[in-house]
Motif scaffolding. Structure first.
Motif, PDB file in Angstrom:
ATOM      1  N   TYR A 160      39.112  68.416  40.189  1.00 48.77           N
ATOM      2  CA  TYR A 160      40.020  68.918  39.168  1.00 48.77           C
ATOM      3  C   TYR A 160      39.346  69.044  37.801  1.00 48.77           C
ATOM      4  O   TYR A 160      39.688  69.942  37.022  1.00 48.77           O
ATOM      5  N   ASN A 207      36.927  69.743  34.631  1.00 51.10           N
ATOM      6  CA  ASN A 207      36.119  70.872  34.173  1.00 51.10           C
ATOM      7  C   ASN A 207      34.708  70.370  33.892  1.00 51.10           C
ATOM      8  O   ASN A 207      34.451  69.734  32.867  1.00 51.10           O
ATOM      9  N   PRO A 216      31.325  72.148  33.954  1.00 50.57           N
ATOM     10  CA  PRO A 216      30.464  73.326  34.134  1.00 50.57           C
ATOM     11  C   PRO A 216      28.984  73.002  34.250  1.00 50.57           C
ATOM     12  O   PRO A 216      28.258  73.666  35.011  1.00 50.57           O
ATOM     13  N   ASP A 233      28.342  71.482  37.733  1.00 53.71           N
ATOM     14  CA  ASP A 233      28.463  72.519  38.765  1.00 53.71           C
ATOM     15  C   ASP A 233      27.299  73.503  38.708  1.00 53.71           C
ATOM     16  O   ASP A 233      26.852  74.027  39.744  1.00 53.71           O
ATOM     17  N   GLU A 279      34.903  64.567  32.621  1.00 50.46           N
ATOM     18  CA  GLU A 279      34.577  65.712  31.755  1.00 50.46           C
ATOM     19  C   GLU A 279      33.663  65.288  30.611  1.00 50.46           C
ATOM     20  O   GLU A 279      32.762  66.046  30.221  1.00 50.46           O
ATOM     21  N   SER A 333      30.032  66.897  29.584  1.00 56.04           N
ATOM     22  CA  SER A 333      29.763  67.555  28.303  1.00 56.04           C
ATOM     23  C   SER A 333      28.941  66.710  27.341  1.00 56.04           C
ATOM     24  O   SER A 333      28.157  67.244  26.557  1.00 56.04           O
ATOM     25  N   THR A 348      29.542  73.628  44.666  1.00 53.15           N
ATOM     26  CA  THR A 348      30.022  72.829  43.540  1.00 53.15           C
ATOM     27  C   THR A 348      29.768  71.355  43.857  1.00 53.15           C
ATOM     28  O   THR A 348      29.294  71.012  44.940  1.00 53.15           O
TER      29      THR A 348
END
Length: 407
Positions: A27, A29, A31, A34, A317, A321, A377
């Motif tokens: 679920y 995010n 990026p 992935d 997340e 990040s 992924t």
């Protein structure tokens, strides 16, 4: 070649209805992670050997390349190493949590409400451990303050036959079925019971309750162990490295393996930790001559134990990040070939609020050996579909550094 392991403690989970029947990893995010998955290798690894408890101790020992069946001697000795507590061969150490129990008059009828006393601050905890030392400390049983709710007891020439339960395994349960068992168990039981007498109305706890926080109203003793004897990480892989973590267990594991332990200001071991600071510290270590860094992030595990769904997703997340992206960008700037490995040590499913022994997904990305799997992924189910599986978790580090799963 530079090597970086980014370990999201307890990051793996089960599908959750509130997340459209996805896991938090699916679920979230993520990026950058992935992207690495699309050009790397994704698979599953069994980090907890069959027959061993699914703790962060055995799992991280395995991820670091050490067979727990050969090298595991208990959890708390690694914490002692991080805290600078010298151990004799005859010492037995114990992890001491400051916990929140319900207020029944009989100790055995109390319920374990919180294994971390609302993630009590280190400053508050140190004052409470001073009180523990005053009331419970002896020449034979010595207490040492650690970080947040995590503390240490050393029993000089103590017994080593124990059946002790981690408090995070019994959240919401009566403690009567989980009281200490083993040789001289009555001594530890008496310590835990007596701790409620002076902790309950301690000024620190009075103030916490006034501020709407849970009191650290009992000591919970578990995680016994003896002096560990790890072989040198450098001797095995011929690379110098560092470990970056907020928790004494992982710092101590690294120290016992001969890695440098790097302190990061604001590293707390929860969702409010200094994610970016850990990533920047890792790059600084690599710039200053280290070839290997093990970044451990406790936040997903704590969110799993506390059943904080939104925070678990958010912590993943943040790892993407504020850690993975910063590390990747920093490695790209260095201009050397590098590998990044991302994985949890074990699952901490929100529905269970504790660890399981299920295999976990791993990701290995090598800068100058990119694959091209654009539909790939990083999550539990994508990793299963690749068919890549390492049954003995301690071989994963060989696969990462040496490119082989063999002994």
């Amino acid at each position: 070649m530079k090597f970086v392991v980014i370990l999201g403690d307890g990051m793996s989970d089960f599908p959750i209805e509130a997340l459209d029947n996805k896991t938090p990893l699916q679920y979230a995010n993520i990026p950058t992670i992935d992207f690495l998955a699309k050009y790397g290798t994704v698979g599953m690894v069994k980090t907890v050997p069959t027959g061993m408890a699914p703790g962060s101790d055995t799992a991280n020992l395995s991820v670091m390349g050490y067979d727990p069946f050969k090298f595991y001697s208990g959890r708390s000795p690694f914490e002692a190493a991080s805290m600078g507590v010298e151990m004799k061969d005859t010492d037995v150490t114990f992890r001491c949590n400051l916990v929140t129990l319900s207020d029944e008059a009989i100790y055995e009828e109390k319920i374990m409400l919180d294994h971390s006393a609302d993630e009590i601050t280190t400053d508050e905890a140190r004052i409470l451990i001073d009180s523990v030392i005053e009331h419970l400390g002896t020449e034979q049983n010595r207490f040492y303050a650690g970080v947040s709710y995590r503390h240490l007891m050393v029993w000089d020439n103590g017994p080593y036959e124990w059946d002790l339960t981690p408090p995070h395994d019994i959240i919401g349960k009566k403690v009567k079925d989980y009281m200490p068992k083993g040789n001289q168990a009555e001594i530890i039981e008496a310590m835990m019971k007596k701790s409620t007498e002076f902790l309950l109305n301690h000024p620190i706890n009075v103030k916490r309750v006034e501020n709407g926080l849970k009191p650290a109203n009992s000591l919970w003793i578990w995680g016994e162990g003896k002096k560990p004897l790890l072989s040198s990480f450098y001797n095995k892989y011929k690379i110098k490295g560092s470990v970056i973590s907020a928790v004494d267990l992982i710092k101590g594991l690294g120290i016992c393996a001969g890695l440098d332990s790097i302190d990061v200001e604001g590293a707390t071991g929860n969702i409010h930790t200094n994610f970016r600071g850990k990533a920047e510290a890792a790059i600084n270590e690599l710039k200053n001559g280290k070839d290997f860094v093990y970044i451990h992030i406790e936040a997903p595990d704590e969110c799993g134990h506390r059943q904080e769904l939104d925070n678990k997703v958010k912590s993943i997340e943040y790892i993407d990040s504020k850690v993975v992206k910063i590390v990747k960008d920093g490695l790209d700037e260095l201009g050397e070939d590098y590998k990044i490995m991302i994985l949890p040590d074990h699952p901490t499913p929100l529905v269970l609020r504790t660890h399981t022994s299920d295999p976990v997904p791993f990701l290995i990305y090598e800068k100058n050996n990119e694959k091209n799997l654009l539909n790939q992924t990083y999550d539990e189910f994508s990793a299963q579909e690749t068919g890549v599986y390492i049954d003995e978790g301690y071989k994963l580090m060989d696969y990462f550094i040496l490119g082989t799963k063999e002994d």
